[in-house]
Scaffold this motif. Structure first.
Motif, PDB file in Angstrom:
ATOM      1  N   GLY A  70      13.178  12.060  45.006  1.00  0.00           N
ATOM      2  CA  GLY A  70      13.617  10.700  44.692  1.00  0.00           C
ATOM      3  C   GLY A  70      13.202  10.355  43.272  1.00  0.00           C
ATOM      4  N   GLN A  71      14.160   9.997  42.441  1.00  0.00           N
ATOM      5  CA  GLN A  71      13.836   9.507  41.095  1.00  0.00           C
ATOM      6  C   GLN A  71      13.784   7.985  41.141  1.00  0.00           C
ATOM      7  N   VAL A  72      12.810   7.424  40.460  1.00  0.00           N
ATOM      8  CA  VAL A  72      12.546   5.983  40.528  1.00  0.00           C
ATOM      9  C   VAL A  72      12.254   5.478  39.107  1.00  0.00           C
ATOM     10  N   LEU A  73      12.753   4.291  38.798  1.00  0.00           N
ATOM     11  CA  LEU A  73      12.520   3.690  37.480  1.00  0.00           C
ATOM     12  C   LEU A  73      11.630   2.470  37.631  1.00  0.00           C
ATOM     13  N   ARG A  74      10.875   2.190  36.595  1.00  0.00           N
ATOM     14  CA  ARG A  74      10.110   0.941  36.552  1.00  0.00           C
ATOM     15  C   ARG A  74      10.504   0.177  35.298  1.00  0.00           C
ATOM     16  N   LEU A  75      10.866  -1.079  35.483  1.00  0.00           N
ATOM     17  CA  LEU A  75      11.216  -1.962  34.375  1.00  0.00           C
ATOM     18  C   LEU A  75      10.229  -3.120  34.395  1.00  0.00           C
ATOM     19  N   THR A  76      10.240  -3.893  33.313  1.00  0.00           N
ATOM     20  CA  THR A  76       9.358  -5.059  33.267  1.00  0.00           C
ATOM     21  C   THR A  76      10.209  -6.303  33.044  1.00  0.00           C
ATOM     22  N   GLY A  81      20.931  12.403  34.319  1.00  0.00           N
ATOM     23  CA  GLY A  81      21.917  11.999  35.324  1.00  0.00           C
ATOM     24  C   GLY A  81      21.315  11.078  36.373  1.00  0.00           C
ATOM     25  N   GLY A  82      20.089  11.375  36.800  1.00  0.00           N
ATOM     26  CA  GLY A  82      19.434  10.534  37.811  1.00  0.00           C
ATOM     27  C   GLY A  82      19.198   9.128  37.276  1.00  0.00           C
ATOM     28  N   VAL A  83      18.676   9.062  36.041  1.00  0.00           N
ATOM     29  CA  VAL A  83      18.393   7.749  35.441  1.00  0.00           C
ATOM     30  C   VAL A  83      19.707   6.996  35.222  1.00  0.00           C
ATOM     31  N   TYR A  84      20.726   7.724  34.750  1.00  0.00           N
ATOM     32  CA  TYR A  84      22.030   7.090  34.509  1.00  0.00           C
ATOM     33  C   TYR A  84      22.587   6.493  35.808  1.00  0.00           C
ATOM     34  N   GLU A  85      22.564   7.284  36.887  1.00  0.00           N
ATOM     35  CA  GLU A  85      23.154   6.794  38.144  1.00  0.00           C
ATOM     36  C   GLU A  85      22.401   5.590  38.683  1.00  0.00           C
ATOM     37  N   LEU A  86      21.081   5.628  38.600  1.00  0.00           N
ATOM     38  CA  LEU A  86      20.303   4.479  39.089  1.00  0.00           C
ATOM     39  C   LEU A  86      20.619   3.228  38.277  1.00  0.00           C
ATOM     40  N   LEU A  87      20.651   3.395  36.940  1.00  0.00           N
ATOM     41  CA  LEU A  87      20.920   2.215  36.102  1.00  0.00           C
ATOM     42  C   LEU A  87      22.347   1.719  36.313  1.00  0.00           C
ATOM     43  N   ARG A  88      23.277   2.665  36.429  1.00  0.00           N
ATOM     44  CA  ARG A  88      24.683   2.277  36.642  1.00  0.00           C
ATOM     45  C   ARG A  88      24.828   1.483  37.946  1.00  0.00           C
ATOM     46  N   ASP A  89      24.215   2.016  39.022  1.00  0.00           N
ATOM     47  CA  ASP A  89      24.366   1.353  40.332  1.00  0.00           C
ATOM     48  C   ASP A  89      23.610   0.028  40.361  1.00  0.00           C
TER      49      ASP A  89
END
Ligand code: GLY
Length: 387
Positions: A232-238, A288-296
């Motif tokens: 699972g790829q996960v992003l953290r934003l502030t 690709g993982g970061v792109y798909e998460l941000l896109r969705d």
């Protein structure tokens, strides 16, 4: 070669291993944990949704029972851990909104709503406009959704740190090393040998090594847990102060067949997850993982593109063949399992600690955990053995 002895040795110091060790020590067992980095593992990546209702899938009603039981125990669990250690856990009871972005999604969500209602779960259908009234940052295209006030969140990193502190206070010994091999003698698990060559002897061993649980040398094949890693790829934003409150609750959806969720913490962190990839032991964060998460996520909440992206990480969920955990005694005397928690490890932490402590003390699973015996995967192999 040095050696140490305990009543219970827990192999794996992620949140599942730690809660097991803490509860075992509270029952009076001399308890040790072997792990190079206690408090690490999937909890360092996980978003921490306590989502018994919005993670309900068809065919998983048995798992739902355990998930609900653990959710019920969460408030007391958090209160006990916080009081004992002084650690805040980021436990937030602000609820979840699962939304649909198109007509097909909406039809599917209506069916899910019916299943939730049949299962006696509290879930309210909202129109798109009602969803946006609750969460004004949602995209105009949101077609409807389910408001589930009972699905909460916790910060898994803070949970892991608190469990390490609770274990220390309870007198758990930490061996900061890899367990290389289970030791078995006279048909009984007797401890583990570490990479540095330390022999850890124990009356009972709990294998709680997450997605690595199926790889410990020395475990007889017929009791080796059938767990596999699911990345699972996960992003953290502030969320800068001027945008707060950006979201007031967890927002999630299925976009083009993939789950995406946005989990807003009180401290301004916004966690966006997660991919689901069957790629073995790979933990690379990919473009690709970061792109798909941000896109969705952007389809759900267009304003996220304004937020600083502060972290990208990948972790491994320990998945089992039926998506449910393996808890308790195995066909090998002295060896218990606490693994295979897949998408629900954070949610299932309180009940897992209680179940394993009970199993260590009595040799039996409590009623709520009986369906999760590891033996459900090994009946064929064991029935072939001579009586
Ligand atoms: N429970 C969320 C996930 O596994 O992505």
């Amino acid at each position: 070669m040095s050696s140490h002895t305990s009543d219970v040795l827990v192999v794996g110091g992620g949140i599942i291993g730690l809660v097991t060790a803490w509860r075992a020590a509270q029952r009076g067992f001399a308890t040790a944990v072997v792990d190079p980095e206690p408090g690490g593992g999937a909890a360092q990546v996980a978003a921490g949704m306590l989502a018994a209702v919005t993670e309900l899938h068809y065919g998983e009603q048995t798992l739902l029972g355990l998930n609900l039981e653990s959710a019920r125990r969460y408030p007391d669990f958090v209160a006990e851990l916080t009081e004992l250690t002084g650690h805040g856990l980021g436990y937030r009871r602000s609820g979840t909104l699962a939304v649909a972005l198109d007509a097909d999604d909406r039809a599917h969500m209506r069916e899910l709503h019916a299943l939730q209602r049949q299962s006696g779960l509290a879930s309210e259908w909202l129109s798109g406009r009602e969803c946006r009234r609750l969460e004004p940052m949602l995209a105009p295209g949101v077609r409807g959704g389910l408001r589930v006030d009972g699905d909460h969140q916790i910060d898994p990193r803070r949970l892991a740190a608190a469990l390490v502190a609770a274990c220390e206070r309870a007198g758990v010994t930490f061996h900061r090393d890899w367990a290389e091999r289970l030791t078995v003698s006279a048909g009984r698990a007797g401890g583990a040998l570490t990479r540095a060559g330390t022999r850890l002897a124990a009356g009972q061993v709990v294998l709680a090594a997450g997605s690595l649980s199926g790889r410990l040398a020395g475990v007889p094949p017929e009791v080796l847990p059938p767990v596999r890693p699911v990345k699972g790829q996960v992003l953290r934003l502030t969320v800068p102060r001027r945008y707060a409150p950006f979201l007031t609750r967890t927002v999630r959806a299925v976009v083009r067949g993939s789950h995406v969720y946005l989990v807003p913490r009180e401290n301004g962190e916004l966690v966006v997850g997660a991919t689901s990839e069957e790629l073995g032991w790979d933990t690379t964060v990919t473009a690709g993982g970061v792109y798909e998460l941000l896109r969705d996520a952007h389809e759900l909440v267009p304003g996220i593109t304004e937020l600083p992206l502060t972290e990208t990480r990948a972790g491994l969920r320990p998945a089992s063949p039926d998506n449910a955990p393996l808890l308790g005694p195995t066909g090998l005397d002295g060896l218990l399992l606490a693994t295979g928690h897949y998408r629900n490890g954070v949610l299932l932490t309180p009940v897992t600690g209680d179940v394993l402590a009970h199993a260590l003390a009595t040799g039996q699973l409590p009623d709520e955990a009986r369906p999760f015996t590891p033996r459900r995967f090994h009946t064929a192999a064991l029935s072939e053995q001579p009586a």
